[in-house]
Write a protein that holds these residues in place. Structure first.
Motif, short mmCIF file in Angstrom:
data_model
loop_
_atom_site.label_atom_id
_atom_site.label_comp_id
_atom_site.label_asym_id
_atom_site.label_seq_id
_atom_site.Cartn_x
_atom_site.Cartn_y
_atom_site.Cartn_z
N HIS A 246 15.71 -42.28 -15.53
CA HIS A 246 16.10 -41.15 -15.41
C HIS A 246 17.71 -40.99 -15.56
O HIS A 246 18.30 -41.81 -15.13
CB HIS A 246 15.68 -40.49 -14.12
N PRO A 247 18.10 -39.96 -16.44
CA PRO A 247 19.68 -39.87 -16.61
C PRO A 247 20.38 -39.77 -15.22
O PRO A 247 21.62 -40.29 -15.19
CB PRO A 247 19.79 -38.81 -17.42
N TYR A 325 9.10 -42.33 -2.73
CA TYR A 325 8.57 -41.20 -3.07
C TYR A 325 9.38 -39.91 -2.95
O TYR A 325 9.49 -39.02 -3.77
CB TYR A 325 7.60 -40.89 -1.89
N GLN A 326 10.28 -40.11 -2.18
CA GLN A 326 11.44 -38.93 -1.74
C GLN A 326 12.32 -38.96 -3.02
O GLN A 326 12.84 -38.00 -3.40
CB GLN A 326 12.12 -38.92 -0.33
N GLY A 332 12.31 -34.63 -9.73
CA GLY A 332 10.95 -33.80 -9.91
C GLY A 332 9.97 -34.60 -10.51
O GLY A 332 8.97 -34.26 -11.25
N ILE A 333 9.75 -35.83 -10.03
CA ILE A 333 8.67 -36.63 -10.29
C ILE A 333 7.74 -36.96 -8.88
O ILE A 333 8.40 -37.50 -7.97
CB ILE A 333 9.19 -37.95 -10.78
N ASP A 334 6.80 -36.28 -9.02
CA ASP A 334 5.56 -36.48 -7.74
C ASP A 334 4.70 -37.53 -8.16
O ASP A 334 3.88 -37.70 -8.94
CB ASP A 334 4.95 -35.06 -7.48
N ILE A 335 5.12 -38.58 -7.60
CA ILE A 335 4.55 -39.77 -7.99
C ILE A 335 3.02 -40.08 -7.45
O ILE A 335 2.14 -40.96 -7.68
CB ILE A 335 5.06 -41.36 -7.51
N ILE A 340 5.40 -42.90 -12.93
CA ILE A 340 6.88 -42.99 -13.11
C ILE A 340 7.34 -43.69 -14.18
O ILE A 340 6.81 -44.65 -14.73
CB ILE A 340 7.13 -44.09 -11.79
N PRO A 341 8.50 -43.06 -14.85
CA PRO A 341 8.78 -43.67 -16.05
C PRO A 341 9.93 -44.90 -15.55
O PRO A 341 10.60 -44.57 -14.77
CB PRO A 341 9.81 -42.44 -16.49
N VAL A 342 9.70 -45.99 -16.09
CA VAL A 342 10.49 -47.40 -15.76
C VAL A 342 10.98 -47.96 -16.99
O VAL A 342 10.45 -48.01 -18.10
CB VAL A 342 9.45 -48.16 -14.95
N VAL A 343 12.07 -48.81 -16.76
CA VAL A 343 12.50 -49.91 -17.62
C VAL A 343 12.94 -50.96 -17.05
O VAL A 343 13.33 -51.14 -15.62
CB VAL A 343 13.70 -49.31 -18.43
#
Length: 532
Positions: A246-247, A325-326, A332-335, A340-343
């Motif tokens: 996330h940026p 989670y928090q 804005g990502i409710d896991i 979840i976007p990951v790298v």
């Protein structure tokens, strides 16, 4: 005139390793603990998963040893592995005695909840929800700040170690302390001690993308090497497979414990891909998972992959992973509802200063513990949650050994720090530009997948960069940014030179030119001699 501070024990670093050693030594001597930022800032604070220890009746010491050796891809020192695993439980019990609160199986349960992470064949990760490092760090720091014999020095960064060979002209190389920059007051101080300990953590900031905090600039490794310590296995940089993409999310780790609770790695279209790469799928060793993600991203031209734990209930997620989670929710990502976007990102330095099982380095009076050290525990790839364990076990071992050492006697006065031939810098653009260039080419050429051509290209760039840094360092007053850049450049050289020496792929080191492990000869550590 340089201010001189004299102590029995000087510890550079205020993470789990440094604080454990300080607390175990403080009743018998005067201890100085230095931190280059706030006292709690460091990789320990951000450790999420937990600490590996055999507590379950179905688990065993031998199983933990076997799992660690397997993850280390043939390069672990079996003696160091057994030593660490056999001393795990007593160190966890010591943490509990200090007030560290670990998560239990239930509100009234007498047993602790154990999670499972990559490479482990059993549930053996004791943890404090998903913020174990914070619980350990803040508890130990509070105890240390209350002890009358522990003296804390925040915003103090080491410049160079003081040795009898280099600074007094003696034949024996004994560590006498360290020249230190007081960042807040912009002054250099001389810290002398009977024993000096490097516990400054790893070097993740040598890469553009890292899970590490900004302080992880390899200071102890670089200082130890410049003073004459051997360095081992610096080619083995562990890239954590899952950092939040996330940026606005800087260096935020998504714990491996999510995969231990069934989270799946998926492509953008929802396809699972890890079963194609390893029988353990998401619970494969980190090097395999990171390379798999890297390959899928490059194959498809995607910026990230996705980690999906939405099969678990929201209550389960909020209970077990409240921090993650928090933090994701803040972006804005409710896991509990979406993946979840990951790298991958640089996470852990498996190599470091060569030490024995007591933390002793090649230089008398100098010890190294924690991520700064190479103990032989991790081999070619660190198994999850063995890192905080290593901090505890080797800090305890170093404490026992230090108590038995007689102080080194020297008669020649230690010289003051000499700043007579330097001047204030007119601008800082050179430091920031070199810092950015170094981290970018290390990411591009010395990352998850390497080649001889890429490594040689990085070494050529680094040679020119180090010349610029040396000239700047020789001509101008020092500051923290310059010291960190100098240390990162030295660490980058150690990583590149180590990687070029290893003509095979093993563990965390994967090269396109030698894609297989060399089974014709026994696996060996990559050793680089000290600079002196």
């Amino acid at each position: 005139m340089t201010t001189t501070n004299d102590f029995d024990l000087l510890i550079l670093g205020s993470g789990t390793a440094g604080l454990t050693l300080a607390l175990k030594m403080a009743d018998s001597c005067q201890v100085a603990v230095l931190s280059k930022q706030q006292l709690d800032e460091g990789a320990s604070l951000y450790a999420q998963g937990g600490i590996s220890v055999v507590l379950d009746k179905t688990d065993s010491i031998q199983s933990h040893i076997d799992d660690t050796l397997r993850a280390g891809a043939g390069l672990c020192n079996p003696t160091a592995v057994r030593f660490t695993v056999e001393h795990a439980r007593e160190n966890i019990e010591w943490l509990i005695e200090q007030g560290v609160s670990f998560t239990r199986d239930g509100v009234t349960s007498e047993t602790y909840h154990l999670s499972q992470e990559g490479g482990h064949s059993h549930r053996r990760i004791i943890h404090s929800a998903d913020a174990t490092g914070r619980e350990v760090e803040t508890t130990l720091l509070a105890k240390a700040q209350q002890h009358p014999n522990i003296h804390m020095f925040p915003f103090h960064i080491g410049i160079d170690l003081i040795t009898s060979q280099k600074h007094l002209g003696e034949s024996e190389n004994h560590c006498l302390g360290c020249y230190v920059l007081d960042i807040k007051n912009d002054t250099v101080k001389t810290f002398t001690a009977k024993t000096t300990v490097l516990a400054t953590g790893g070097a993740g900031k040598v890469y553009l993308y890292t899970s590490n905090p900004d302080v992880s600039t390899g200071d102890g490794i670089a200082m130890g090497w410049r003073a004459g310590c051997r360095i081992a296995n610096m080619e083995f940089i562990q890239f954590h497979p899952t950092c939040l993409y996330h940026p606005l999310a800087k260096s935020f780790l998504i714990s491996e414990a999510l995969r231990g609770e069934g989270a799946k790695l998926k492509l953008a279209d929802g396809t699972e891909f890890m079963p194609r790469y390893h029988p353990q799928a998401e619970l494969a060793p980190r090097d395999i998972v990171a390379r798999a993600i890297d390959h899928e991203m490059k194959r498809l031209g995607h910026d990230c992959v996705y980690l999906d734990i939405s099969h678990q209930s929201q209550e389960f997620i909020e209970t077990h992973f409240p921090t993650i989670y928090q933090r994701c929710l803040s972006f804005g990502i409710d896991i509990s509802q979406v993946p979840i976007p990951v790298v991958p990102a640089a996470h852990y330095t498996c190599g470091g200063i060569v030490t024995d099982l007591n933390g002793r380095t090649d230089i008398a009076g100098l010890y190294a513990i924690g991520e700064t050290a190479h103990t032989g525990l991790h081999g070619a790839n660190r198994m999850a949650s063995n890192s905080l364990l290593e901090c505890l076990v080797f800090a305890s071992a170093a404490a026992s050994d230090i108590r038995q050492q007689a102080p080194y006697q020297y008669s020649t006065p230690i010289p003051d720090w000499d700043a007579s031939r330097v001047e204030p810098a007119k601008e800082a653009i050179a430091i920031s530009h070199n810092w950015d260039e170094l981290r970018r080419f290390m990411w591009d050429y010395v990352g998850i997948v390497r080649s001889t051509e890429r490594l040689n290209r990085a070494r050529q760039r680094l040679t020119l960069l180090k010349q610029e840094i040396h000239e700047y360092y020789s001509q101008h007053h020092i500051n923290a940014d310059l010291l960190e850049l100098r240390n990162l450049a030295d660490v980058a050289q150690l990583i590149i030179d180590s990687a070029l020496q290893r003509k095979e792929s093993r563990g965390l080191h994967y090269t396109l030119d030698f894609p297989e492990s060399d089974e014709k000869k026994p696996p060996a550590d990559t050793i680089i001699s000290g600079k002196i």
